[in-house]
Scaffold this motif. Structure first.
Motif, PDB file in Angstrom:
ATOM      1  N   VAL A 222       1.030  -1.192  -0.036  1.00 50.17           N
ATOM      2  CA  VAL A 222      -0.073  -0.076  -0.059  1.00 50.17           C
ATOM      3  C   VAL A 222       1.051   1.392   0.090  1.00 50.17           C
ATOM      4  O   VAL A 222       1.997   1.312   0.799  1.00 50.17           O
ATOM      5  CB  VAL A 222      -0.728  -0.107   1.127  1.00 50.17           C
ATOM      6  N   ILE A 223       0.642   2.079  -0.854  1.00 52.60           N
ATOM      7  CA  ILE A 223       1.259   3.474  -1.134  1.00 52.60           C
ATOM      8  C   ILE A 223       0.471   4.456  -1.110  1.00 52.60           C
ATOM      9  O   ILE A 223      -0.632   4.614  -1.666  1.00 52.60           O
ATOM     10  CB  ILE A 223       2.162   3.367  -2.301  1.00 52.60           C
ATOM     11  N   GLY A 224       0.871   5.475   0.018  1.00 47.24           N
ATOM     12  CA  GLY A 224       0.122   6.528   0.174  1.00 47.24           C
ATOM     13  C   GLY A 224      -0.375   7.124   1.643  1.00 47.24           C
ATOM     14  O   GLY A 224       0.237   6.209   2.540  1.00 47.24           O
ATOM     15  N   ASP A 225      -0.554   7.994   2.055  1.00 45.68           N
ATOM     16  CA  ASP A 225      -0.663   8.671   3.307  1.00 45.68           C
ATOM     17  C   ASP A 225      -1.839   9.509   3.420  1.00 45.68           C
ATOM     18  O   ASP A 225      -2.556   9.856   2.289  1.00 45.68           O
ATOM     19  CB  ASP A 225       0.620   9.701   3.611  1.00 45.68           C
ATOM     20  N   GLY A 226      -2.058   9.535   4.616  1.00 51.92           N
ATOM     21  CA  GLY A 226      -3.460  10.307   4.955  1.00 51.92           C
ATOM     22  C   GLY A 226      -4.133   9.923   6.182  1.00 51.92           C
ATOM     23  O   GLY A 226      -3.587   9.200   7.032  1.00 51.92           O
ATOM     24  N   PRO A 227      -5.279  10.601   6.492  1.00 51.30           N
ATOM     25  CA  PRO A 227      -5.739  10.243   7.982  1.00 51.30           C
ATOM     26  C   PRO A 227      -6.129   8.834   8.283  1.00 51.30           C
ATOM     27  O   PRO A 227      -6.337   8.543   9.558  1.00 51.30           O
ATOM     28  CB  PRO A 227      -6.913  11.376   8.039  1.00 51.30           C
ATOM     29  N   ASP A 228      -6.306   7.987   7.224  1.00 55.36           N
ATOM     30  CA  ASP A 228      -6.830   6.682   7.557  1.00 55.36           C
ATOM     31  C   ASP A 228      -5.442   5.794   7.991  1.00 55.36           C
ATOM     32  O   ASP A 228      -5.727   4.594   8.189  1.00 55.36           O
ATOM     33  CB  ASP A 228      -7.432   6.125   6.233  1.00 55.36           C
ATOM     34  N   MET A 229      -4.312   6.324   7.714  1.00 52.41           N
ATOM     35  CA  MET A 229      -2.980   5.501   8.008  1.00 52.41           C
ATOM     36  C   MET A 229      -3.160   4.732   9.416  1.00 52.41           C
ATOM     37  O   MET A 229      -2.893   3.635   9.691  1.00 52.41           O
ATOM     38  CB  MET A 229      -1.888   6.364   8.176  1.00 52.41           C
ATOM     39  N   PRO A 230      -3.499   5.354  10.642  1.00 49.93           N
ATOM     40  CA  PRO A 230      -3.621   4.378  11.879  1.00 49.93           C
ATOM     41  C   PRO A 230      -4.563   3.640  11.760  1.00 49.93           C
ATOM     42  O   PRO A 230      -4.380   2.357  12.260  1.00 49.93           O
ATOM     43  CB  PRO A 230      -4.135   5.666  12.860  1.00 49.93           C
ATOM     44  N   LYS A 231      -5.527   3.697  11.076  1.00 51.76           N
ATOM     45  CA  LYS A 231      -6.665   2.401  11.042  1.00 51.76           C
ATOM     46  C   LYS A 231      -6.038   1.404  10.195  1.00 51.76           C
ATOM     47  O   LYS A 231      -6.164   0.225  10.572  1.00 51.76           O
ATOM     48  CB  LYS A 231      -8.001   3.254  10.444  1.00 51.76           C
ATOM     49  N   LEU A 232      -5.529   1.729   9.265  1.00 49.07           N
ATOM     50  CA  LEU A 232      -5.000   0.587   8.141  1.00 49.07           C
ATOM     51  C   LEU A 232      -3.599  -0.040   8.803  1.00 49.07           C
ATOM     52  O   LEU A 232      -3.641  -1.214   8.831  1.00 49.07           O
ATOM     53  CB  LEU A 232      -4.315   1.178   6.986  1.00 49.07           C
ATOM     54  N   ARG A 233      -2.927   0.674   9.798  1.00 52.66           N
ATOM     55  CA  ARG A 233      -2.048  -0.052  10.774  1.00 52.66           C
ATOM     56  C   ARG A 233      -2.507  -0.985  11.771  1.00 52.66           C
ATOM     57  O   ARG A 233      -1.960  -2.165  11.739  1.00 52.66           O
ATOM     58  CB  ARG A 233      -1.221   1.086  11.564  1.00 52.66           C
ATOM     59  N   ALA A 234      -3.595  -0.834  12.091  1.00 51.58           N
ATOM     60  CA  ALA A 234      -4.380  -1.644  13.077  1.00 51.58           C
ATOM     61  C   ALA A 234      -4.834  -2.792  12.445  1.00 51.58           C
ATOM     62  O   ALA A 234      -4.888  -3.816  12.922  1.00 51.58           O
ATOM     63  CB  ALA A 234      -5.451  -0.888  13.781  1.00 51.58           C
ATOM     64  N   LEU A 235      -5.308  -2.676  11.159  1.00 49.93           N
ATOM     65  CA  LEU A 235      -5.832  -3.860  10.348  1.00 49.93           C
ATOM     66  C   LEU A 235      -5.124  -4.500   9.634  1.00 49.93           C
ATOM     67  O   LEU A 235      -4.966  -5.868   9.307  1.00 49.93           O
ATOM     68  CB  LEU A 235      -6.736  -3.114   9.345  1.00 49.93           C
ATOM     69  N   ALA A 236      -3.497  -4.113   9.308  1.00 51.97           N
ATOM     70  CA  ALA A 236      -2.595  -4.632   8.484  1.00 51.97           C
ATOM     71  C   ALA A 236      -1.937  -6.277   9.108  1.00 51.97           C
ATOM     72  O   ALA A 236      -1.692  -6.133  10.508  1.00 51.97           O
ATOM     73  CB  ALA A 236      -1.526  -3.812   8.240  1.00 51.97           C
ATOM     74  N   THR A 237      -1.918  -7.196   8.531  1.00 53.09           N
ATOM     75  CA  THR A 237      -1.204  -8.405   8.858  1.00 53.09           C
ATOM     76  C   THR A 237       0.123  -8.329   8.324  1.00 53.09           C
ATOM     77  O   THR A 237       0.464  -7.442   7.474  1.00 53.09           O
ATOM     78  CB  THR A 237      -2.196  -9.626   8.458  1.00 53.09           C
TER      79      THR A 237
END
Length: 369
Positions: A222-237
């Protein structure tokens, strides 16, 4: 402000009409991005000088209809507006031709109002009612000012349908320019999937990350940044790599080498999937909005450039990935590049110039006694 899709359209329109004056509600682009559009001075509205406008210009949306109407364009025979909010509301007279290139009617005031209120935490309370009242007033203004446009040009058939629904007007479709020449073709693919976007809610990157969490044997970058980054970090395996923002050359390299590009947003057009195809990379996309026009699904592998999935859910993405792989990557990489070239900047400039010239000839003949 960032140099994105609508700014690219403005840049190409400015190059087609090099002697035209350029106006904008605000201009907070960097000097480098502004030079990509034009070396001419950009005339702005009073919002440009309001306190806090540089960082929070979107907060001045209620003033933008008033601001755009203060631009004096009475000296021009032809007015071309590039509009995703209020630009089409400029005032024009009966002897002026107004062609409006519409990226979308104001999304958050029309069919996406409820999504906007939900994502802005404005579903309840006094602020919610104020926001709803303001959006109601903007809808009234937006509908009324459509009468001042002689011809609408939509950036996709999807937006053409939205224009018909919202304004009750027909429109012609000219797809926006994509700088396909900056993305070179590559047929050497590696065993990973790519998703690249601003990490904001409507891009639905969370669905893609959730889908790959169900497929631990498949790799996602995944390439990109923005306000959803913390949410994606929590979901990423462990099979999901979040790279954050990457410079263009790095993004292009991953686009060239990816097995496929995954795209879950409902976009008005969607430039990034076309850029991926310009690299020879097939696209697995949500089958609604502009993706139905930019991604070609076909049983004929010589023309197929990807596949669609029908629902914005992780399970639908998993099913699409499996279906893609069952096709034995049957999409022809060269077909992706050929298809992407049909959205080139050169094509846009030629189509748009011919369109405005033709409409001006028709308009001029009506002015002749």
């Amino acid at each position: 402000m960032t140099y994105a899709g609508s700014e690219r359209v403005l840049s190409e329109i400015a190059s087609v009409f090099p002697d035209a004056d350029v106006f904008a509600v605000v201009d907070f682009l960097s000097d480098a991005d502004r030079r990509k559009i034009t070396d001419r001075a950009i005339r702005t509205t009073f919002i440009q000088n309001l306190p806090g406008a540089r960082k929070h210009y979107r907060h001045f949306l209620p003033l933008m209809p008033l601001a755009i109407e203060q631009l004096d364009l009475s000296a021009y025979d032809v007015i071309i507006s590039s509009s995703h909010a209020v630009a089409k509301g400029v005032l024009s007279g009966p002897d002026q031709l107004h062609v409006s290139y519409v990226h979308s009617p104001i999304r958050y005031a029309w069919d996406l109002q409820h999504q906007y209120l939900r994502e802005s935490n404005l579903e309840r309370g006094v602020k919610s009612w104020i926001a709803r009242w303001l959006l109601h007033r903007i809808r009234m203004w937006d509908y009324r000012t459509a009468a001042g446009v002689n011809h609408f040009v939509a950036n996709s058939r999807f937006i053409s349908r939205r224009i018909r629904k919202v304004y009750g007007r027909e429109s012609d479709v000219i797809y926006p320019p994509v700088d396909v020449n900056s993305f070179s073709y590559c047929d050497q693919k590696e065993d990973f999937y790519l998703a690249a976007s601003r990490l904001v809610p409507y891009k639905r990157m969370d669905l893609i990350v959730r889908a790959f969490s169900q497929m631990p044997d498949r790799k996602l970058i995944v390439i990109g940044d923005g306000p959803d980054m913390p949410k994606l970090r929590a979901l990423a395996t462990s099979n999901v790599t979040l790279m954050g923002y990457q410079p263009f050359e790095e993004l292009k390299s991953y686009m060239q080498r990816a097995r496929a590009f995954v795209f879950a947003a409902e976009e008005d057009f969607g430039i990034t999937p076309v850029e991926a195809q310009a690299c020879g990379t097939p696209v697995i996309a949500y089958g609604k909005g502009g993706s139905l026009e930019t991604v070609r699904e076909s049983s004929d592998p010589s023309i197929a450039t990807g596949i669609w999935f029908g629902d914005q859910t992780p399970d639908a993405i998993v099913g699409a990935i499996e279906r893609f792989e069952e096709m034995n990557d049957g999409t022809q990489w060269k077909a992706c590049r050929v298809h992407a070239e049909s959205f080139s900047s050169e094509r846009f400039r030629a189509e748009f110039r011919d369109y405005v010239d033709r409409r001006w000839r028709e308009f001029g003949s009506q002015l002749t006694p």
